[in-house]
Design a protein around this motif. Sequence first.
Motif, short mmCIF file in Angstrom:
data_model
loop_
_atom_site.label_atom_id
_atom_site.label_comp_id
_atom_site.label_asym_id
_atom_site.label_seq_id
_atom_site.Cartn_x
_atom_site.Cartn_y
_atom_site.Cartn_z
N SER A 26 0.72 -1.17 -0.04
CA SER A 26 -0.07 0.00 0.16
C SER A 26 0.96 1.04 0.19
CB SER A 26 -1.06 0.04 1.49
OG SER A 26 -0.25 0.19 2.32
N TYR A 54 -11.46 5.07 0.95
CA TYR A 54 -10.86 4.33 2.04
C TYR A 54 -11.46 3.19 2.37
CZ TYR A 54 -6.37 7.19 1.44
OH TYR A 54 -5.51 7.52 1.10
N LEU A 55 -12.83 3.31 2.67
CA LEU A 55 -13.56 2.12 2.80
C LEU A 55 -13.49 0.86 2.09
CD1 LEU A 55 -17.13 3.23 4.13
CD2 LEU A 55 -15.41 1.64 5.20
N ILE A 100 -10.90 0.57 -0.28
CA ILE A 100 -9.59 0.08 0.02
C ILE A 100 -9.24 -0.96 1.11
CG2 ILE A 100 -7.11 0.84 0.48
CD1 ILE A 100 -7.66 3.34 -0.57
N PHE A 101 -9.99 -0.61 2.53
CA PHE A 101 -10.10 -1.31 3.52
C PHE A 101 -10.57 -2.65 3.28
CE2 PHE A 101 -13.07 -2.15 7.39
CZ PHE A 101 -11.98 -2.51 8.05
N TYR A 111 -10.37 11.00 7.77
CA TYR A 111 -11.69 11.33 7.03
C TYR A 111 -13.00 10.60 7.50
CZ TYR A 111 -8.53 12.93 3.12
OH TYR A 111 -7.61 13.18 2.61
N GLY A 112 -12.88 9.55 8.10
CA GLY A 112 -13.88 8.63 8.59
C GLY A 112 -14.81 9.23 9.85
N ILE A 160 -1.56 2.84 6.90
CA ILE A 160 -1.88 3.90 6.00
C ILE A 160 -3.31 3.92 5.77
CG2 ILE A 160 -1.32 3.08 3.66
CD1 ILE A 160 -0.08 5.85 3.30
N VAL A 161 -3.86 2.75 5.40
CA VAL A 161 -5.40 2.76 5.06
C VAL A 161 -5.98 3.24 6.31
CG1 VAL A 161 -7.31 1.56 4.26
CG2 VAL A 161 -5.11 1.44 3.13
N TYR A 195 -13.14 10.58 -0.13
CA TYR A 195 -12.15 10.12 0.44
C TYR A 195 -12.61 8.73 1.30
CZ TYR A 195 -8.91 13.23 -1.76
OH TYR A 195 -8.30 14.02 -2.33
N VAL A 196 -13.75 9.13 2.11
CA VAL A 196 -14.22 8.22 3.05
C VAL A 196 -14.60 6.89 2.36
CG1 VAL A 196 -16.16 7.73 4.77
CG2 VAL A 196 -15.04 10.06 4.61
N THR A 200 -4.33 1.01 -3.24
CA THR A 200 -4.41 2.32 -2.51
C THR A 200 -4.16 3.51 -3.57
OG1 THR A 200 -3.32 1.20 -0.58
CG2 THR A 200 -3.70 3.53 -0.61
N TYR A 255 -8.35 -5.11 1.21
CA TYR A 255 -7.25 -5.41 1.84
C TYR A 255 -7.59 -6.62 2.76
CZ TYR A 255 -3.73 -2.33 0.17
OH TYR A 255 -2.94 -1.68 -0.57
N LEU A 274 -8.72 6.33 6.95
CA LEU A 274 -10.02 5.90 7.14
C LEU A 274 -10.39 6.69 8.60
CD1 LEU A 274 -12.00 4.04 6.01
CD2 LEU A 274 -11.37 2.09 7.51
N CYS A 294 -5.33 -7.24 9.33
CA CYS A 294 -5.41 -7.05 7.79
C CYS A 294 -5.65 -5.68 6.99
CB CYS A 294 -6.73 -7.99 7.34
SG CYS A 294 -6.51 -9.90 7.52
N THR A 295 -5.59 -4.72 8.15
CA THR A 295 -5.52 -3.35 7.46
C THR A 295 -4.03 -2.66 7.35
OG1 THR A 295 -7.81 -3.40 8.39
CG2 THR A 295 -6.78 -1.29 7.55
#
Lengths: 251, 233, 235
Positions: free
Chosen positions: B172, B200-201, B203-204, C78-79, C70-71, B196-197, B183, B207, C75, C66-67
């Motif tokens: 990543s 990245y969800l 991407i999450f 922004y989240g 950087i992710v 972005y939210v 990523t 993975y 997350l 598993c994450t």
Amino acid sequence: MLEIKNIHKSFGGNEILKGVDLAIDKGDVVVILGPSGSGKTTLLRCINFLENADQGHATFGDIQVDFQHVKKKDVHAIRQRVAFVFQNYNLFTNKTALENVTEGLIIGRKIPKAQAVEIGKKALDKVGLSEKYDAYPSQLSGGQQQRVGIARAVALNPDIILFDEPTSALDPELVGEVLQVMKNIAAEGTTMLVVTHEMGFAKDVANRVIFMDGGVVVEEGSPHDIFVSPKEERTKKFLKRVIPEDYTFYI
Amino acid sequence: MNYQFLLETFFVALSGVPIALLVTVVALLIALPLGFLLALTRINKIPVIHHLAKIYVSFVRGTPIIIQIFIIYSSIPLLLKIIFEKYHIAFDIYKINPIWYAFIVFAFSSTAILIEVFRSALSTIEKGQLEAAHSVGLTTFQAYTRIIIPQALVVALPNICTATVNLIKATSLGYAMSLPEITLKAKVAANVGYNYVEAYLDIFIVYLILCSTVEYLFKRYEKYLSKYKVANA
Amino acid sequence: MDKYFDATYIWNAIPVLLPFLKITFLVAGSSIILGTLFGLLLAAAKLSSVKWLQKLANLYTTIMRCTPSIVLLFLVYYGVPALAENFGLNLHSIDTAIFVVVTFTLQFAAIMSEVIRSAYLAIPKGQFEAAVSVGLTPFQAYRRIMFPQALVVALPNFGNGMIALLQEGALAYTIGLIDIVGKANLIIASNINAHALEVYIALAIIYWVLSIIIEKIFTILEKIFGKGKKTLETT
């Protein structure tokens, strides 16, 4: 058949073998006795090149070795003729009982697999483990593991089998089954060199007994010579220590 | 939450999986044998090499992988530039596909991790196994391939699994080398509308699927390999 | 050669970077303390007899494992504010460092829960039973008998976890934290991207030395705490 001359071995400045001579003929069953630290195990390990001796000579049939200049080819050739039974069995933990026995035949000797399996099964039958061909070492008792260890040595059909204290890691009640197997193969005329503390085995099975102490051979002779009429003071002292007073030998 | 974007970008992120896996596989193909050989030099205390291996392992374990990436990504073009200028080779070093840098970086760090994995695995195998193999007439090479390595592999497998999962996760960071993996791809998609939210969800989740699948496969393989141990338990 | 690479830049960068270790330590230290506390809760859940608690804690650990950091970092960055907005909270102006601490607390807790769990399981049950049998309360038994022994087992893994956290923390610059990596990037930007390699090497040296120091400290700690263990074994 096997002759060792003036073998020396030191570990970190500590001389364990101080010039030992040894001669074994075909069919001999030789037992080496001696207190711990006397160099018996080291002698055995040097013969199979598990340790590299510092000096001395060995004659093995038509192969002659100077321990100071050992050739890889000779090591391999001698190991093909000598089998070893370890104190702690050293079975290959990732192989079944049968695979343990056939591994050396198939890979080391290039014997076809079917033939090797046949030899292997016969060897395991001989040590009374016909039911355990496919068992992994972790599924076997100590006594059974050591019997596989003996079968592994026998299957190689070696000129001589070296036994390094084969029963000393076993629980007392399991010693008997292993000694019985050793007696059986001795009766078949197998040449054996045995380091052990089992006086009964030495008395009953050996045709020659060697007493070692402090890195040298102190005395050797027939079981009768050693147990009944030892000449050397050190031998007498040792025997007195390991054999109870009221123990009598009927020879 | 933009669900439309969430769904679309999931597949964008998914399209980065092949690159991430390719980098992982190539890095492992280099690192597994090299790590094993260097572990042997450490166990057998081969002069000079085992000291160098020790320093190498200490460096990789002691520095963040992102900084290893920065260093390799900025030093290799410099080196190549010097070499090419010296020999007057006309080659635009800025046209090198970033995946080559990724191979080098991740093989470099994985090798060091695997040296330690194999070293500790090999040290659990008793010396008697090698002696017994010698005593039945196997050569040292045969003893390793038939007896020692199969046993060490079972011991090492859980740690190789961890190293593999960490490697996949580390890809990543390929963004720092402009590597179009999971990523970076999703992030670029998000740049357009600041989603972005959602990105990245996605991407999450990718993975999560990828790494848990790898973990599952390793567990299966471990069970298969260690059948001689299961019998004991 | 010196046109491209000049080692003096390495030595010049180190003193500029070192003051920013303060930020790195602050963020890492907070994450370690909070993460250990949360990890303790997770470990308790894993060791409890309540099935769904066990499952939940294990699921959490798997997800964290598993994450990529950087992710998780993005997350959270922004989240969390987006989530908070739904409840009418505005978190957009809070310090970036908070997001970094939250991220690495979540991650470190997963690591620690495994470290604590395996250390706890490594202590024979008989120790607790013996403690209770001589009249200690369960709490006293845990505090005086179980905890000191588990600590010795956990120490090396705790050290490795700390080093890992420190290194993953190097990614905090990506959301704008000015720690040593962030500062290094500022230096490079002010040089118009020239001599970036030297600055990165300076960073690597700082991290390397730091990891070696942490490793050494833990070796010493193991010796100190391990002492009781050895005398116990020999008597």
